[in-house]
Write a protein that holds these residues in place. Structure first.
Motif, PDB file in Angstrom:
ATOM      1  N   GLN A  95      -3.896  -4.815  -5.455  1.00  0.00           N
ATOM      2  CA  GLN A  95      -3.038  -5.123  -4.317  1.00  0.00           C
ATOM      3  C   GLN A  95      -3.175  -6.581  -3.899  1.00  0.00           C
ATOM      4  O   GLN A  95      -2.201  -7.244  -3.539  1.00  0.00           O
ATOM      5  CB  GLN A  95      -3.409  -4.210  -3.143  1.00  0.00           C
ATOM      6  CG  GLN A  95      -2.212  -3.436  -2.595  1.00  0.00           C
ATOM      7  CD  GLN A  95      -2.599  -2.466  -1.519  1.00  0.00           C
ATOM      8  OE1 GLN A  95      -2.881  -1.310  -1.810  1.00  0.00           O
ATOM      9  NE2 GLN A  95      -2.606  -2.916  -0.299  1.00  0.00           N
ATOM     10  N   ARG A 102      -7.929  -0.546  -6.578  1.00  0.00           N
ATOM     11  CA  ARG A 102      -6.692  -0.597  -5.798  1.00  0.00           C
ATOM     12  C   ARG A 102      -6.642  -1.871  -4.960  1.00  0.00           C
ATOM     13  O   ARG A 102      -5.602  -2.532  -4.877  1.00  0.00           O
ATOM     14  CB  ARG A 102      -6.619   0.629  -4.894  1.00  0.00           C
ATOM     15  CG  ARG A 102      -5.358   0.675  -4.017  1.00  0.00           C
ATOM     16  CD  ARG A 102      -5.378   1.901  -3.124  1.00  0.00           C
ATOM     17  NE  ARG A 102      -6.520   1.856  -2.221  1.00  0.00           N
ATOM     18  CZ  ARG A 102      -6.919   2.899  -1.512  1.00  0.00           C
ATOM     19  NH1 ARG A 102      -6.323   4.059  -1.628  1.00  0.00           N
ATOM     20  NH2 ARG A 102      -7.954   2.772  -0.695  1.00  0.00           N
ATOM     21  N   GLY A 125      -2.106   4.827  -5.916  1.00  0.00           N
ATOM     22  CA  GLY A 125      -2.937   4.221  -4.883  1.00  0.00           C
ATOM     23  C   GLY A 125      -3.865   5.192  -4.187  1.00  0.00           C
ATOM     24  O   GLY A 125      -4.330   4.915  -3.082  1.00  0.00           O
ATOM     25  N   ASP A 126      -4.133   6.329  -4.809  1.00  0.00           N
ATOM     26  CA  ASP A 126      -4.957   7.343  -4.156  1.00  0.00           C
ATOM     27  C   ASP A 126      -6.404   7.350  -4.614  1.00  0.00           C
ATOM     28  O   ASP A 126      -7.260   7.935  -3.955  1.00  0.00           O
ATOM     29  CB  ASP A 126      -4.358   8.738  -4.396  1.00  0.00           C
ATOM     30  CG  ASP A 126      -2.981   8.871  -3.764  1.00  0.00           C
ATOM     31  OD1 ASP A 126      -2.758   8.214  -2.731  1.00  0.00           O
ATOM     32  OD2 ASP A 126      -2.143   9.608  -4.314  1.00  0.00           O
ATOM     33  N   THR A 127      -6.709   6.755  -5.737  1.00  0.00           N
ATOM     34  CA  THR A 127      -8.076   6.757  -6.268  1.00  0.00           C
ATOM     35  C   THR A 127      -8.504   5.333  -6.609  1.00  0.00           C
ATOM     36  O   THR A 127      -7.666   4.445  -6.798  1.00  0.00           O
ATOM     37  CB  THR A 127      -8.167   7.626  -7.533  1.00  0.00           C
ATOM     38  OG1 THR A 127      -7.255   7.119  -8.530  1.00  0.00           O
ATOM     39  CG2 THR A 127      -7.809   9.076  -7.228  1.00  0.00           C
ATOM     40  N   ARG A 153       2.608   1.674  -3.497  1.00  0.00           N
ATOM     41  CA  ARG A 153       1.714   2.148  -4.544  1.00  0.00           C
ATOM     42  C   ARG A 153       1.390   3.636  -4.367  1.00  0.00           C
ATOM     43  O   ARG A 153       1.288   4.374  -5.329  1.00  0.00           O
ATOM     44  CB  ARG A 153       0.429   1.317  -4.548  1.00  0.00           C
ATOM     45  CG  ARG A 153       0.630  -0.129  -4.960  1.00  0.00           C
ATOM     46  CD  ARG A 153      -0.658  -0.916  -4.881  1.00  0.00           C
ATOM     47  NE  ARG A 153      -1.652  -0.410  -5.801  1.00  0.00           N
ATOM     48  CZ  ARG A 153      -1.733  -0.729  -7.090  1.00  0.00           C
ATOM     49  NH1 ARG A 153      -0.844  -1.558  -7.610  1.00  0.00           N
ATOM     50  NH2 ARG A 153      -2.676  -0.232  -7.860  1.00  0.00           N
ATOM     51  N   ARG A 154       1.244   4.051  -3.132  1.00  0.00           N
ATOM     52  CA  ARG A 154       0.981   5.475  -2.896  1.00  0.00           C
ATOM     53  C   ARG A 154       2.189   6.325  -3.243  1.00  0.00           C
ATOM     54  O   ARG A 154       2.055   7.443  -3.737  1.00  0.00           O
ATOM     55  CB  ARG A 154       0.586   5.686  -1.436  1.00  0.00           C
ATOM     56  CG  ARG A 154      -0.815   5.203  -1.111  1.00  0.00           C
ATOM     57  CD  ARG A 154      -1.218   5.557   0.304  1.00  0.00           C
ATOM     58  NE  ARG A 154      -2.606   5.189   0.572  1.00  0.00           N
ATOM     59  CZ  ARG A 154      -3.226   5.388   1.726  1.00  0.00           C
ATOM     60  NH1 ARG A 154      -2.556   5.968   2.720  1.00  0.00           N
ATOM     61  NH2 ARG A 154      -4.484   5.025   1.889  1.00  0.00           N
ATOM     62  N   GLY A 197       2.149   7.098  -6.754  1.00  0.00           N
ATOM     63  CA  GLY A 197       1.013   7.888  -7.216  1.00  0.00           C
ATOM     64  C   GLY A 197      -0.098   7.088  -7.859  1.00  0.00           C
ATOM     65  O   GLY A 197      -0.895   7.644  -8.618  1.00  0.00           O
ATOM     66  N   GLU A 203       0.830  -1.209   0.000  1.00  0.00           N
ATOM     67  CA  GLU A 203       0.000   0.000   0.000  1.00  0.00           C
ATOM     68  C   GLU A 203       0.862   1.256   0.000  1.00  0.00           C
ATOM     69  O   GLU A 203       0.601   2.200  -0.759  1.00  0.00           O
ATOM     70  CB  GLU A 203      -0.911  -0.015   1.221  1.00  0.00           C
ATOM     71  CG  GLU A 203      -1.899   1.134   1.266  1.00  0.00           C
ATOM     72  CD  GLU A 203      -2.838   1.037   2.438  1.00  0.00           C
ATOM     73  OE1 GLU A 203      -3.825   1.784   2.469  1.00  0.00           O
ATOM     74  OE2 GLU A 203      -2.584   0.203   3.333  1.00  0.00           O
ATOM     75  N   LEU A 204       1.920   1.263   0.816  1.00  0.00           N
ATOM     76  CA  LEU A 204       2.806   2.419   0.861  1.00  0.00           C
ATOM     77  C   LEU A 204       3.570   2.592  -0.445  1.00  0.00           C
ATOM     78  O   LEU A 204       3.767   3.725  -0.918  1.00  0.00           O
ATOM     79  CB  LEU A 204       3.790   2.276   2.032  1.00  0.00           C
ATOM     80  CG  LEU A 204       3.180   2.328   3.440  1.00  0.00           C
ATOM     81  CD1 LEU A 204       4.247   2.052   4.493  1.00  0.00           C
ATOM     82  CD2 LEU A 204       2.519   3.674   3.689  1.00  0.00           C
ATOM     83  N   ARG A 221     -10.880   2.786  -4.981  1.00  0.00           N
ATOM     84  CA  ARG A 221     -10.626   1.858  -3.870  1.00  0.00           C
ATOM     85  C   ARG A 221     -10.769   0.403  -4.289  1.00  0.00           C
ATOM     86  O   ARG A 221      -9.954  -0.440  -3.928  1.00  0.00           O
ATOM     87  CB  ARG A 221     -11.587   2.174  -2.721  1.00  0.00           C
ATOM     88  CG  ARG A 221     -11.321   3.503  -2.031  1.00  0.00           C
ATOM     89  CD  ARG A 221     -12.237   3.692  -0.846  1.00  0.00           C
ATOM     90  NE  ARG A 221     -11.969   4.950  -0.156  1.00  0.00           N
ATOM     91  CZ  ARG A 221     -12.621   5.350   0.914  1.00  0.00           C
ATOM     92  NH1 ARG A 221     -13.592   4.593   1.431  1.00  0.00           N
ATOM     93  NH2 ARG A 221     -12.328   6.500   1.488  1.00  0.00           N
TER      94      ARG A 221
END
Length: 260
Positions: free
Chosen positions: A189, A185, A178-180, A172-173, A176, A169-170, A182
């Motif tokens: 994941q 994502r 992993g913010d949209t 992917r964020r 850029g 998760e970290l 859900r």
């Protein structure tokens, strides 16, 4: 500390052989699953409450470990009240919802039964160390060592899966992505975690084979697992609680056998 970590602070119940804990929980559950009524579940829950104090788990550890049970029991009761099999006096009806005397009794029995079965199981399993459980299954129950050691290795990896999920998760964020979205994502994941898990499992299996864990010779164990009087006492306690609960249900005439 993760909820998967065994509680070592309670010496009284922790010192009991894990096989005895499994047997006591299984025997108690069998008696409570024979009938669906609130009397047997309430009697069992009352007797178990005394043992919870003896187990030595602190209030914080107890409620943190059993939080899911306390949430599931009332939810199951509400669902049964609204959508259970209607019987007896009708209190409220609207569409598919039928609140009747029978559905209320069944809801009460279901909620109490979840608590009576789930709480002791969680308390017992919370004090089981995976390695001690593997020793007991192999030495006391005489299960195949290949199966026991494989299951132990898989159980030890559960904590790593949780860490891997957070790391994915970290990562992917940071990229850029992993913010949209859900749902998208989560699916991406989950697939990445599946691939990572398969690779790690394959490497672990190869390493264990190379170290002789899959051999056909009789294994020796570093720590002996003994089944003594204290372990038999816990098994008998589980058997006695189940028998007393079922006997109380029969004596009061509220017994409702599942296969009856």
């Amino acid at each position: 500390m993760s909820v998967l970590t065994p509680v070592r602070g309670s010496g009284r119940i922790y010192a009991v052989n894990p096989v005895a804990k499994l047997a006591a929980s299984l025997l108690l559950s069998l008696f409570l699953l024979v009938t669906v009524d609130w009397v047997s579940a309430l009697v069992a829950l009352a007797l178990e409450s005394v043992l919870f104090v003896w187990a030595g788990l602190g209030p914080r550890a107890f409620f943190r470990r059993t939080a899911a049970i306390w949430i599931a029991a009332p939810l199951a009761g509400v669902t049964t009240v609204l959508y259970g099999l209607p019987s007896g006096t009708a209190y409220f009806e609207f569409g598919l919802i039928h609140v009747t005397e029978g559905s209320v009794q069944l809801a009460l029995a279901s909620a109490l039964r979840i608590l009576a079965i789930g709480l002791p199981a969680v308390v017992l399993f919370a004090t089981i160390d995976p390695t001690d459980l593997a020793d007991g299954l192999a030495q006391v129950v005489k299960l195949p060592s290949r199966f026991v050691l494989g299951a132990l290795a898989a159980l030890r990896l559960v904590g790593l899966f949780l860490d891997d999920w957070r790391q994915l998760e970290l990562a992917r964020r940071a990229r850029g992505i992993g913010d949209t979205g859900r749902l998208r994502r989560f699916l991406n994941q989950a697939f990445a975690l599946l691939v990572l898990s398969l690779r790690r499992g394959s490497k672990l299996a190869t390493a264990m084979e190379a170290r002789g864990f899959g051999g056909s010779t009789v294994r020796t164990w570093a720590r002996p697992s003994r089944f003594g009087a204290r372990d038999w006492m816990l098994v008998l306690i589980g058997l006695a609680i189940g028998a007393v609960a079922l006997g109380a249900s029969i004596a009061t005439g509220s017994v409702n056998f599942v296969l009856g």
